[in-house]
Scaffold this motif. Structure first.
Motif, short mmCIF file in Angstrom:
data_model
loop_
_atom_site.label_atom_id
_atom_site.label_comp_id
_atom_site.label_asym_id
_atom_site.label_seq_id
_atom_site.Cartn_x
_atom_site.Cartn_y
_atom_site.Cartn_z
N LYS A 53 -6.71 6.62 -11.25
CA LYS A 53 -7.69 7.48 -10.46
C LYS A 53 -6.91 7.57 -8.51
O LYS A 53 -7.95 9.02 -8.19
CB LYS A 53 -9.30 7.21 -10.64
N SER A 54 -6.93 7.10 -8.21
CA SER A 54 -6.07 6.65 -7.05
C SER A 54 -4.91 6.08 -7.16
O SER A 54 -4.36 5.21 -7.36
CB SER A 54 -7.60 6.00 -6.46
N ALA A 55 -4.49 5.21 -5.30
CA ALA A 55 -3.78 4.81 -5.47
C ALA A 55 -4.02 2.80 -5.38
O ALA A 55 -2.93 2.40 -5.52
CB ALA A 55 -2.65 4.52 -4.47
N ASP A 56 -5.55 2.81 -5.45
CA ASP A 56 -5.80 1.66 -5.53
C ASP A 56 -6.38 1.24 -7.13
O ASP A 56 -6.63 -0.18 -7.45
CB ASP A 56 -7.20 1.47 -5.48
N ALA A 57 -5.95 2.45 -8.31
CA ALA A 57 -6.35 1.61 -9.45
C ALA A 57 -5.75 0.31 -10.10
O ALA A 57 -6.27 -0.61 -10.79
CB ALA A 57 -5.20 2.52 -10.96
N VAL A 58 -3.80 -0.48 -10.06
CA VAL A 58 -4.45 -1.79 -9.67
C VAL A 58 -4.42 -2.52 -8.67
O VAL A 58 -3.38 -2.86 -7.71
CB VAL A 58 -2.29 -1.88 -10.15
N GLY A 59 -4.72 -3.67 -8.91
CA GLY A 59 -5.44 -4.70 -7.51
C GLY A 59 -3.83 -5.79 -7.71
O GLY A 59 -3.24 -5.75 -8.41
N THR A 74 -6.03 -6.43 -2.38
CA THR A 74 -5.62 -5.28 -1.93
C THR A 74 -6.36 -4.13 -3.61
O THR A 74 -6.33 -4.92 -4.36
CB THR A 74 -4.78 -4.24 -1.66
N GLY A 75 -7.31 -3.01 -3.45
CA GLY A 75 -7.25 -2.01 -4.76
C GLY A 75 -7.84 -2.79 -5.42
O GLY A 75 -8.98 -3.37 -4.92
N THR A 76 -7.98 -2.21 -6.72
CA THR A 76 -8.91 -2.37 -7.71
C THR A 76 -9.47 -4.20 -7.81
O THR A 76 -8.65 -4.53 -8.10
CB THR A 76 -9.54 -1.56 -9.07
N ARG A 95 1.03 -1.24 0.06
CA ARG A 95 -0.18 -0.06 -0.31
C ARG A 95 0.91 1.13 -0.43
O ARG A 95 0.42 2.46 -0.76
CB ARG A 95 -0.90 -0.21 1.14
N LEU A 96 1.68 1.26 1.32
CA LEU A 96 3.28 2.09 0.53
C LEU A 96 3.11 2.40 -0.79
O LEU A 96 3.34 3.72 -1.34
CB LEU A 96 4.40 2.19 1.81
N VAL A 97 3.84 1.84 -1.15
CA VAL A 97 4.67 2.10 -2.20
C VAL A 97 3.23 1.85 -3.22
O VAL A 97 3.87 2.83 -4.50
CB VAL A 97 4.61 0.23 -2.91
N SER A 98 2.40 1.53 -3.54
CA SER A 98 1.32 1.77 -4.63
C SER A 98 1.10 3.71 -4.26
O SER A 98 1.05 4.03 -4.95
CB SER A 98 -0.05 1.02 -4.27
N GLN A 99 0.92 3.95 -3.39
CA GLN A 99 0.47 5.70 -2.87
C GLN A 99 1.56 6.42 -3.39
O GLN A 99 1.42 6.94 -4.63
CB GLN A 99 0.60 5.67 -1.43
N PHE A 100 2.94 6.42 -3.11
CA PHE A 100 4.12 6.47 -4.17
C PHE A 100 4.19 6.40 -4.99
O PHE A 100 4.78 7.57 -5.71
CB PHE A 100 5.47 5.77 -3.01
N SER A 101 3.75 5.36 -6.28
CA SER A 101 3.90 5.33 -7.84
C SER A 101 2.30 6.39 -8.32
O SER A 101 2.71 7.66 -9.06
CB SER A 101 3.20 3.82 -7.93
N PHE A 102 1.26 5.79 -7.12
CA PHE A 102 0.55 7.14 -7.65
C PHE A 102 0.52 8.54 -8.01
O PHE A 102 0.56 9.06 -8.76
CB PHE A 102 -1.31 6.55 -6.82
N ASP A 103 1.52 8.59 -6.83
CA ASP A 103 2.22 9.78 -6.32
C ASP A 103 2.69 10.38 -7.25
O ASP A 103 2.94 11.48 -7.87
CB ASP A 103 2.51 10.59 -5.00
N HIS A 104 3.07 9.79 -7.98
CA HIS A 104 4.72 10.11 -9.17
C HIS A 104 3.92 9.70 -10.27
O HIS A 104 4.44 9.62 -11.23
CB HIS A 104 5.82 9.24 -8.70
N GLY A 105 2.87 9.21 -10.37
CA GLY A 105 2.03 8.94 -12.45
C GLY A 105 2.82 7.79 -12.90
O GLY A 105 2.54 7.93 -13.83
N LEU A 106 2.60 6.52 -11.61
CA LEU A 106 3.68 5.58 -12.38
C LEU A 106 1.99 4.32 -12.02
O LEU A 106 2.47 3.33 -13.14
CB LEU A 106 4.22 4.82 -11.63
#
Length: 352
Positions: free
Chosen positions: A314-320, A329-331, A297-308
């Motif tokens: 639309k959120s850090a949960d885009a990739v399940g 976790t995620g979608t 979850r930490l990693v996905s949040q960093f990744s979302f914040d940096h457009g990865l």
């Protein structure tokens, strides 16, 4: 342990590859890619020693192990379908193949960085807070970038306090030798070379965020489903080599050191800052723990914040992501990264 940039054409190609389901057919010849890093040198030994061939022969298949000098390029080639498996970190597994639509499985959780990734400063700068205002050379949008962000967070700084200079891992050591470069973030063996240069200080490393930078053998999920013997052969070869390493087999360790362009002492120093899971039961316990979804979850949040996670995220949960015991976790309709301990458990139970 590294980064990437996606363009619309590459995403279109990936979408077409996935739509044709090119990975799903049963087959008997597989290719996996690896790049130089302390925790991945066993793959070179698996090829050179014949151990990989022995396990592949056991299951009536062929597994070709290919070294790629550029880490990010190896993952891009895997994502494009040129390889059935590839070594990569947990973050890169999420942000390159998974975010690119390629359903991928972490087949082997080999280790986590416990000092193998670090931040080095030149001159009078002796602590991480001294990085403020500096240009920092690293592989942008990589685990080095993640390490930097986590370090800055711990000293109360934000990324806008520094300027990132994207630098290929192949050029990192030479670039740091320039008088104009004052800060770098990288991984071993590059980190060891840079930290050994005069007038430098290692001010932060991954031992301060244990268990967050994880090194994996990732395989295409559809390929694995259609060809379970592929997974068994890889895992069998890996843990045979892990047993040799745990026993201190100097022949194996010296061969790995040579392939990493160092000597036995140098390689053992790198292993000292790598939390290797020599015992498959330990890898299973780590993979099955409640901490892994939290880390991701930490990693996905960093990744979302940096457009990865893709332009449409639309959120850090885009990739399940899927974990042991059916935990998601995620979608849930877009699960593209799976942590599967079942093959490692076969090794732990002596059932390969």
């Amino acid at each position: 342990m590294p980064g990437h940039f996606w363009n619309k054409l590459s995403l279109l190609v990936l979408a077409l590859l996935c739509s044709f389901n090119v990975y799903a057919a049963p087959k008997d010849h597989f290719k996996v890619a690896w790049s130089i890093y302390a925790g991945w040198m066993p793959w070179d030994y698996a090829a050179s020693s014949g151990i990989m061939k022995k396990w592949a022969d056991k299951y009536g298949i062929k597994v070709e192990i290919v070294q790629i000098n550029d880490y990010v390029e190896s993952i891009n080639q895997y994502t494009a379908g040129a390889f059935d498996g590839c070594v990569m970190t947990n973050m890169d597994a999420l942000t390159i193949p998974a975010a690119g639509g390629v359903d991928s499985t972490a087949l082997i959780v080999g280790d986590f960085s416990n000092g193998n990734d670090g931040i080095v400063l030149k001159g009078k700068a002796k602590k991480l807070a001294d990085i403020k205002g500096q240009k920092v050379n690293l592989v942008e949008l990589s685990v080095s970038h993640y390490l930097l962000a986590r370090g800055l967070e711990k000293v109360g700084l934000k990324e806008k306090a520094i300027t990132v200079v994207n630098t290929s891992d192949a050029d990192m050591v030479a670039t740091f030798g320039s008088s104009a470069v004052t800060a770098a973030v990288t991984w071993n063996p590059l980190l060891a070379e840079i930290a050994a240069q005069p007038n430098t200080s290692k001010v932060f490393d991954s031992s301060e965020i244990p268990g967050e930078i994880i090194d994996l053998m990732v395989v295409n999920t559809e390929t694995l489903k259609a060809n379970p013997t592929f997974g068994k052969a890889l895992v069998g070869a890996w843990y045979e080599i892990m047993a040799l390493m745990q026993q201190g087999d100097t022949t194996a360790l010296t061969a790995m050191a040579k392939a990493a362009a160092t000597d036995l002492a140098g390689y053992q120093a790198q292993l000292a800052t790598t939390k290797m899971f020599y015992n498959p039961a330990d890898a299973v316990a780590f993979t099955d723990s409640a901490d892994l979804p939290k880390t991701m979850r930490l990693v996905s949040q960093f990744s979302f914040d940096h457009g990865l996670l893709g332009s449409g995220a639309k959120s850090a949960d885009a990739v399940g992501m899927a974990f042991t015991g059916g935990k998601l976790t995620g979608t849930k309709t877009n699960v593209k990264l799976r942590f599967d301990s079942s093959y490692m458990k076969l090794a732990a139970d002596g059932k390969l």
